[in-house]
Scaffold this active site. Sequence first.
Site, mmCIF file in Angstrom:
data_model
loop_
_atom_site.group_PDB
_atom_site.id
_atom_site.type_symbol
_atom_site.label_atom_id
_atom_site.label_comp_id
_atom_site.label_asym_id
_atom_site.label_seq_id
_atom_site.Cartn_x
_atom_site.Cartn_y
_atom_site.Cartn_z
ATOM 1 N N ASP A 170 0.780 -1.254 0.000
ATOM 2 C CA ASP A 170 0.000 0.000 0.000
ATOM 3 C C ASP A 170 0.808 1.299 0.000
ATOM 4 O OD1 ASP A 170 -1.543 -2.124 0.890
ATOM 5 O OD2 ASP A 170 -2.110 -1.186 2.775
ATOM 6 N N GLU B 22 -10.327 -2.363 4.411
ATOM 7 C CA GLU B 22 -8.979 -1.856 4.679
ATOM 8 C C GLU B 22 -8.819 -0.465 4.064
ATOM 9 O OE1 GLU B 22 -6.347 -5.858 5.069
ATOM 10 O OE2 GLU B 22 -6.582 -5.211 3.009
HETATM 11 C C1 FRU Z 1 -3.839 -3.609 2.847
HETATM 12 C C2 FRU Z 1 -3.189 -4.038 4.151
HETATM 13 C C3 FRU Z 1 -3.527 -3.069 5.263
HETATM 14 C C4 FRU Z 1 -2.377 -3.225 6.213
HETATM 15 C C5 FRU Z 1 -1.227 -3.454 5.261
HETATM 16 C C6 FRU Z 1 -0.160 -4.353 5.807
HETATM 17 O O1 FRU Z 1 -3.220 -4.107 1.711
HETATM 18 O O2 FRU Z 1 -3.590 -5.356 4.470
HETATM 19 O O3 FRU Z 1 -4.783 -3.292 5.858
HETATM 20 O O4 FRU Z 1 -2.177 -2.086 7.014
HETATM 21 O O5 FRU Z 1 -1.764 -4.008 4.093
HETATM 22 O O6 FRU Z 1 0.945 -4.389 4.950
#
Ligand code: FRU
Length: 489
Positions: free
Chosen positions: A19, A197
């Site tokens: 992300d 998320e």
């Molecule tokens: C989304 C996610 C988020 C988390 C991150 C961990 O892709 O699962 O919810 O903070 O990636 O790398």
Amino acid sequence: VRTDRPLIHYTPDRNWMNDPNGLVYHNGRYHLFYQYNPEAPEHAHMSWGHASSSDLVGWEEHPLAISFDEHEEVYSGSVVVDSTNSSGFGVDGATPLVAIYTSARGFHGLQTQALAVSLDDGMTWTKYDGNPVLDRGSMEFRDPKVFRYEHGDSAYWVMVAVEAFERQVLFYRSDDLKEWTYLSSYGPAGATGGVWECPDLFPLALDGDPDDIRWVLVISLYPGAIAGGSGSQYVVGSFDGTTFTPDSLLAVVDHGDPTALGQIDWVDAGHDCYAGVTFNGLPDAERTFIAWMSNWDYARNLPTSPWRGAMTLPRRLSLVTADGIPQLRAEPVTAAGAVVADISDVTLTNSLRLAGVAPAARVTLDATVPSASELTMRLRHDSSGEGGVVLRYSGATRRLELDRSAVAADIHGSFASIESIVLPDEGDRLELSILLDVGSVEVFADGGLRSLTDLVFESFDRGGLLLETTGEPVTIQRICIIDLTGGHA
Ligand code: FRU
């Protein structure tokens, strides 16, 4: 293994990236932090990597910003410019940048919200010794997006985060970024077939009218998105500083029924546009979004080396009325490029072949496609006109299909896929802008009211474009190919 790197999309020099985090425009630079493993091309030791750009086109990678340690992994979050020094972190007149991230204790451990501070414009970061600043005792509480909410005389920080498993977006407020008060929550609603998320909430002027401000809530989910696996839905409504109220109530869609999922608004209907959020620090009229160009279904198996993970092109967002409702429109930001083909006013009764699609290119098409016609565009096919990425469009249904099955990587059952989207009703007009790069295609239709983003793995010595039609003739007002190979990421 693929070692040919995207030319116009950001990738880290090596190792794993997911992300985008902490997108912030500050002192003339766009900062892109991101989920990063400094040690290997796998999702582990999550930390924040860092790159910056003066123009959103060329990116410079910087040293690791915020590192995992023996107590925590540093999951997704955001960065604010604390220009009033509300946090008190500023010393000697320096403006603090404050990162609000999720502190994750192991894969199935507690998730709390924590702070890190930079007093050198984002280059080095120190974790706050009063961490965590927000603890609900939850193992699924994450991805805080914090922004400054200003209304009349009042101004405070608002945090938007998720209780991922409960399919809820939670809103909190704070005056100093350290002490947080619960405001309200949203959901479950809309697509709930997977965990929620990386939420974002931001205002946009509907049709550019400054007196008609709407709030857009973006919620990523995995799995359960329209193309399968990861994707992001959005909801338009109002936000009064406490509560988000959607313009219309959404039914809960908790399974993969394509018709029901098709009723939901998606930021992008392709496979590979996930966890996207927008920049802090820009005027609302320059709302800019970047997403991770991957999908949790197969992100861990992508055959690239020595990096794994890329970002989408940055997209400028606006809100326009289409089919009678406010809808997000996204326009990709790229270098200007060089025009290599520009053809106008062709009546297409059969086929048209163009050479010269560069490894990184923008293809734009303006056409009139009667309801008795179908148009197929094959991009980067081989010398016999086979292979490549295929777009199919039906004038009767206004459905646009993206087919990457000829350029699938043998990594996951869902990779050889076809996804589709119905374009807003604009009569028989079809307008496409297609951004090709090594390893990906992003299709923007009807000025960016719809987009389809997919990773593709093909042979890049191929460079043809083939347009074919069946049924009544199609009028091509203009087709243009722009070489973007010079605009390095
Ligand atoms: C989304 C996610 C988020 C988390 C991150 C961990 O892709 O699962 O919810 O903070 O990636 O790398």
